[in-house]
Enzyme design. Structure first.
Site, PDB file in Angstrom:
ATOM      1  N   GLY A 110      39.630  23.716  -8.681  1.00  0.00           N
ATOM      2  CA  GLY A 110      38.885  22.614  -9.458  1.00  0.00           C
ATOM      3  C   GLY A 110      39.966  21.663  -9.919  1.00  0.00           C
ATOM      4  O   GLY A 110      40.994  21.531  -9.481  1.00  0.00           O
ATOM      5  N   LYS A 151      45.094  31.547 -13.178  1.00  0.00           N
ATOM      6  CA  LYS A 151      44.603  30.149 -13.160  1.00  0.00           C
ATOM      7  C   LYS A 151      46.176  29.447 -13.214  1.00  0.00           C
ATOM      8  O   LYS A 151      46.755  29.392 -14.202  1.00  0.00           O
ATOM      9  CB  LYS A 151      43.966  29.807 -14.202  1.00  0.00           C
ATOM     10  CG  LYS A 151      43.366  28.235 -13.882  1.00  0.00           C
ATOM     11  CD  LYS A 151      42.372  27.846 -14.952  1.00  0.00           C
ATOM     12  CE  LYS A 151      41.793  26.447 -14.619  1.00  0.00           C
ATOM     13  NZ  LYS A 151      40.779  26.222 -15.505  1.00  0.00           N
ATOM     14  N   ASP A 190      33.128  21.910 -21.652  1.00  0.00           N
ATOM     15  CA  ASP A 190      32.895  21.754 -20.271  1.00  0.00           C
ATOM     16  C   ASP A 190      31.876  22.721 -19.666  1.00  0.00           C
ATOM     17  O   ASP A 190      31.949  23.410 -18.798  1.00  0.00           O
ATOM     18  CB  ASP A 190      34.281  21.768 -19.510  1.00  0.00           C
ATOM     19  CG  ASP A 190      34.025  21.174 -18.026  1.00  0.00           C
ATOM     20  OD1 ASP A 190      32.835  20.372 -17.762  1.00  0.00           O
ATOM     21  OD2 ASP A 190      34.675  21.527 -17.232  1.00  0.00           O
TER      22      ASP A 190
END
Length: 557
Positions: free
Chosen positions: A21, A41, A141
């Site tokens: 992303g 991540k 988010d």
């Protein structure tokens, strides 16, 4: 060593990429030190064009600070952060691996979810946000791509706190970049104001609309159109949101001070789960809300929806304003801010496209999780903070007929016999006080460490054993640290019953680990559910109270 199996920090071996992303790439990895599978991540210091990104993750300080903040949030619906490491100058966040796809993938592959599932997801996210907000952490988010559904259990997990900040941050960073996904961003953040927990609740309202209809009500063909829709346009929730309209409209109030709070939203969603309807909260008449009408444009070709749509709610006329520049100024301000945001994003080049259309977080390749709708609501939620917050005796007065009083049992030494207004009698330890909510009655010790709960409800089609098995399946969602659980078929006074026993963490570190005994049975067309919960070091005392309460329990009539 190949890219797919490289070792970082001498410990985490990256195996295969799960998703990419705007903020980073998520890998499935092995923790070779502890022998467990994790998600890693890898944060992007540069954008896909090779230029410097406007992302705040151009140094290791930001991810380290924010991962530490998120790691403080301990909740079954919040992703667990195991570690933050730096390898070859790049920061990596090590998290639990949730074996399941995102809500966005589920909607993309299978279409929108039904109202019951949307309510279930909403309740889980409210619990997650509450836990984060209590520690001063905002998500900023919240969107379907950042909500994972565990395939084997249906557990809802809020992830990608990658842009989470402590309360008080704005949408525009020092570098001029936009933080978050515009379609899900609150109006106050769009206008450059400081963000609070209310901003995440707005995003939840948008997410519920997207889950029910397949897309955000603020989706437009351009970034400027999105910003104008969020800040200025009439808000039109999709027709599919009609059953939850009081919740959606309350969350999509442009005034943060009027916006529906987490507690009120949770109560409304739980009401829908238990009754199939949502009442309009006092002072929030949906028919007179300004700038909000349901969108009745339903395409019957999508997802088997009916051709008919609910009658649109009439928007109340705007109050006249005094002539002059005040109104013009108020209308221009959001548009000027929107124009500035468009310019800022345009200057970021490819980053704007990533923010608008990118996944924005971790996404798994596995299919969407399967969820058994019958697991909601659980038989009881003994650990309800609301119940603990109301230790004083209260009685809810209703217009329904009062059950006939049950005959008081004989109380052994140290106990008191009570005839409860709920239509039953039992003995409880001396000094325990009574409280109740709309579903169950509580008797609590003065320190509230030991709690007795009773719920009277209609029988379930699959009986006591099926009821307890569903509660057990949902245990990880309703009880933090759920473990050592077992469901046993049994009898109570010769009647078919089921016993559920488990240990869990309690809702706070101060509360500590707890053990719960819970039994339910059917009697004279009614299901009775009695449980006792106590700290693990007082399990023997809890068992004694449990046995005494059961031996003395007498239904009405």
């Amino acid at each position: 060593m190949s890219e797919e199996t490289r070792l970082i920090a001498g410990r985490y071996r990256l195996l295969d990429r799960l998703g990419r992303g705007g903020m980073g790439t998520v890998w499935r990895a092995d923790d070779e030190l502890l022998g467990r599978r994790v998600a890693v991540k890898e944060l992007h210091p540069e954008d896909a064009r090779g230029g410097r990104s406007a992302s705040p993750y151009t140094s290791t300080a930001a991810p380290l600070r924010e991962a530490r903040a998120v790691a403080r949030v301990k909740h079954p619906h919040v992703i667990v952060v195991h570690d933050v490491v730096v390898d070859d100058g790049l920061p990596y966040i090590v998290m639990e691996l949730v074996d399941g796809g995102s809500l966005a993938e589920r909607i993309s592959r299978g279409g929108p979810v039904d109202v019951a599932e949307a309510a279930r997801i909403g309740l889980a996210l409210l619990a997650a946000l509450r836990a984060a907000h209590e520690l001063g952490v905002l998500h900023r988010d919240l969107k379907p791509a950042n909500v994972l559904i565990e395939e084997s259990t249906g557990r809802v997990v809020l992830t990608d706190f990658g842009i989470a900040q402590l309360a008080g941050s704005t949408t525009i960073t020092d570098s001029g970049s936009f933080v978050g996904s515009p379609e899900y961003t609150s109006p106050e953040r769009m206008q450059g104001e400081t963000a609070g927990p209310e901003s995440d609740l707005w995003s939840l309202g948008v997410l519920l609309c997207a889950a029910l209809s397949g897309e955000s009500p603020f989706r437009r063909d351009s970034l400027g159109g999105i910003l104008h829709a969020v800040v200025e346009d009439e808000i039109r929730p999709p027709a599919q949101a009609a059953p939850l309209l009081p919740v959606v409209l309350g969350l999509l109030d442009r005034d943060p001070e009027r916006r529906l709070g987490a507690t009120e939203a949770e109560e409304l969603l739980r009401t829908y789960v238990t009754t199939g309807a949502v009442p309009v909260p006092a002072g929030r008449d949906a028919a007179t809300r300004r700038d909000t009408r349901p969108d009745t444009r339903v395409d019957p070709r999508r997802n088997g929806l009916r051709d008919s749509a609910p009658t649109p709610l009439a928007a109340a006329p705007r109050q006249p304003e005094a002539p002059g520049t005040a109104r013009a100024g108020r209308r221009r301000a959001p548009l000027l801010v929107a124009a500035a945001l468009v310019a800022a994003l345009a200057g970021a080049g490819g980053a704007a496209a990533v923010l608008l259309h990118g996944d924005g977080g971790s996404s798994a390749e596995a299919g969407p999780g399967s969820t058994a709708e019958s697991s909601w609501p659980p038989v009881r939620t003994e650990q309800s903070p609301a119940a603990k917050a109301r230790p004083n005796p209260t009685v809810t007065v209703t217009t329904s007929p009062t059950p006939p009083p049950a005959k008081k049992p004989v109380a052994p030494e140290g106990y008191l016999a009570v005839s409860d207004p709920g239509g039953f009698a039992l003995v409880v330890p001396e000094g325990f006080s009574r409280s109740q909510d709309d579903k169950r009655v509580y008797y609590m010790a003065p320190d509230q460490d030991i709690r007795i709960g009773i719920r009277v409800q209609s029988p379930a089609a699959d009986g006591p054993l099926g009821t307890m098995r569903r509660s057990d399946a949902d245990g990880p969602n309703t009880n933090p640290g759920y473990r050592d659980a077992k469901v046993t078929p049994t009898t109570h006074n010769g009647l078919t019953a089921a016993l559920w026993e488990f240990t869990w963490n309690g809702f706070s570190e101060a509360e500590g680990d707890r053990h719960t005994f819970d039994i339910c049975w059917d009697e004279n067309g009614t299901m009775y559910d009695v449980w006792v919960s106590a700290p693990v070091d007082r399990t023997d005392e809890a068992r004694r109270h449990f046995d005494t309460a059961l031996d003395s329990f007498t239904p009405a009539g």
